[in-house]
Scaffold this active site. Structure first.
Site, PDB file in Angstrom:
ATOM      1  N   LYS A 178       1.112  -1.172   0.003  1.00 14.40           N
ATOM      2  CA  LYS A 178      -0.226   0.065   0.053  1.00 14.40           C
ATOM      3  C   LYS A 178       0.854   1.268   0.155  1.00 14.40           C
ATOM      4  O   LYS A 178       2.039   1.277   0.511  1.00 14.40           O
ATOM      5  CB  LYS A 178      -0.969   0.178   1.224  1.00 14.40           C
ATOM      6  CG  LYS A 178      -1.991   0.799   1.096  1.00 14.40           C
ATOM      7  CD  LYS A 178      -3.130  -0.087   0.291  1.00 14.40           C
ATOM      8  CE  LYS A 178      -4.250   0.857  -0.076  1.00 14.40           C
ATOM      9  NZ  LYS A 178      -5.508  -0.006  -0.191  1.00 14.40           N
ATOM     10  N   ASP A 214      -6.703   3.949  -4.786  1.00 16.05           N
ATOM     11  CA  ASP A 214      -7.354   4.227  -3.666  1.00 16.05           C
ATOM     12  C   ASP A 214      -8.098   5.419  -3.428  1.00 16.05           C
ATOM     13  O   ASP A 214      -8.066   6.175  -4.709  1.00 16.05           O
ATOM     14  CB  ASP A 214      -6.469   3.539  -2.192  1.00 16.05           C
ATOM     15  CG  ASP A 214      -6.966   3.368  -1.027  1.00 16.05           C
ATOM     16  OD1 ASP A 214      -7.526   2.077  -0.914  1.00 16.05           O
ATOM     17  OD2 ASP A 214      -7.371   4.148  -0.189  1.00 16.05           O
TER      18      ASP A 214
END
Ligand code: 2IT
Length: 449
Positions: free
Chosen positions: A126, A166
């Site tokens: 991430k 995201d």
């Protein structure tokens, strides 16, 4: 609690006191693993759990960019390559002003279990930046993305680490990032990023995939209870890409999403976000960069509740789909008091641990965890990687059918894992256990490092 498990959790708490979100997610996931750790003493011998909470690599980098008025700005970029045991690191990039190391690490840790649950060969990662896209022009977004990729490009690749979108990072941003990667790399490696525009190698259905997948998962839960989705009312939060996908699929199947939220408050639309005009307007609101849900109320003449969350509204199904820790104990009590039977997490870690435990303890409430429910997004990213490496393009139907099958598999794997360990119908523990098992097997097989 199992002594080994307890000691690993205590160590994480002591060592990462300044990373509350990361500590929260480790506690939530590891608490579910107790029966597994009890059954497998070899995990303690290999100190597997301590290895699982230590990212393989985490780094930050400088991102400097020029605003339209000629002023220069500097932000921090992050990438956490958490676990590569079952595939290249894979996970999104979040551009939002409060992104920090704790948030990036909690998301990357969750991604480990989520990606494993898809059954596809993807490790976890991430990243993102504390860059705030609110009110930025297209040129500013492009220059920021180019600068971000200039710093990141050496550390990613189709077999190394494959970022995606995201919050704050959609098709536009991914395509700018890809353009810069291609320029720097001097090669056509479109498998390096997923969520690209279609012409650059993006997959059909990827934009809808997280929302569609969530609804396919929900259908499995309803089927288990002998119920149908048609006629149900749903409370959603957020108004971004994920909520948009839920509105589209829920409407198609005869259900109604009646709430949306934003940083400014929430809107209640008793007729549902259920016409093409309303659903398309979500895309427009997001693209405006204003980050306000009140615009929906103004346009469609529904009530806007400034500064409030939608969890007091009486509905059949709650789908928190905005951001982490949106639902606290107080809201969880409200949800239970309203007689909501289905609490289907969609955003990553939308529920505080005490609120989650409270809801799970309510006899009339079924709780489904986000790492299973929202896994259709990353699963479709993995399908994009397959198409890119095979140099082919699947039709909408081909992608959608695969996505649907993957969501059914995730649901079933979770149900089976909980049952295997005597936990009954427990979708939360089942997802944690099933996700853990595959990564644990690979790590044990690959030896200690
Ligand atoms: O939270 C997530 O799973 C995502 N943001 C999507 C990650 C991906 O690689 O598609």
């Amino acid at each position: 609690m199992n002594a080994y498990l307890r000691s690993v959790i205590e160590n994480v708490k002591a060592k990462h006191a300044d990373e509350p979100e990361f500590v929260q997610t480790v506690e939530e996931v590891f608490t579910s693993l107790e029966p597994v750790v009890e059954k497998h003493p070899e995990y303690e011998k290999a100190d597997l759990l301590s290895r699982m909470v230590e990212p393989e690599r985490t780094f930050t980098f400088r991102v400097t960019w020029m605003a339209d008025d000629g002023t220069w700005h500097t932000n921090t970029g992050y990438r956490c390559q958490f676990n590569g045991a079952i595939g290249p690191y894979k996970g999104g990039l979040r551009f939002q002003k409060d992104v920090n190391l704790s948030i990036v690490k909690f998301l990357a840790f969750e991604q480990t279990f989520k990606n494993s649950l898809t059954g596809l060969p993807i490790g976890s990662g991430k990243g993102g930046s504390d860059f705030d896209p609110t009110g930025k022009s297209d040129g500013e977004i492009m220059r920021f993305c180019q600068s971000f990729m200039t710093a990141l490009h050496r550390y990613i690749g189709p077999d190394i680490d494959v970022p995606a979108g995201d919050m704050g990072v959609g098709t536009r941003e991914i395509s700018y990032l890809f353009g810069q990667y291609r320029r720097l790399r001097g090669a056509w490696e479109n498998g390096v990023l997923t969520g690209k525009d279609f012409a650059s190698g993006g997959s059909l259905v990827r934009p809808q995939a997280t929302g569609y997948g969530a609804v396919y998962y929900l259908e499995n839960v309803l089927k288990h209870e002998g119920e149908q989705i048609a006629g149900k009312t749903i409370a959603c939060a957020g108004f971004g890409n994920v909520t948009w996908g839920i509105c589209k699929k829920a409407t198609e199947l005869g259900a109604k999403v009646v709430t949306l939220s934003g940083p400014d408050g929430y809107v209640y639309d008793p007729d549902g976000v259920a016409t093409p005009e309303k659903i398309d307007y979500l895309v427009e609101m997001r693209a405006s960069g204003r980050n306000r849900v009140q615009d929906y109320a103004d346009k469609f003449g529904v009530v806007f509740y400034p500064g409030e969350k939608p969890w007091g509204v009486k509905v059949d199904i709650c789908m928190p789909s905005a951001m982490q820790n949106d639902v606290h104990l107080e809201q969880a009590k409200q949800i239970a008091a309203n007689g909501v039977k289905y609490y289907i997490e969609v955003a990553n870690m939308p529920t505080t641990n005490d609120a989650l435990a409270f809801l799970m303890a309510q006899p009339g409430v079924i709780v489904a965890p986000s790492k299973a429910v929202n896994a259709g997004g990353v699963a479709t990213s993995a399908l994009e990687m397959v198409q890119n490496s095979e140099r082919l393009v699947w039709t909408e139907d081909e992608v959608d059918q695969r996505l649907h099958q993957i969501m059914n598999n995730i649901y079933q794997a979770s149900v089976d894992a909980a049952a295997e360990y005597g936990l009954g119908y427990n979708l939360v523990a089942g997802a944690n256990i099933a996700g853990f098992q595959r990564v644990a097997d690979a790590m044990m097989a690959q030896g200690i490092f």
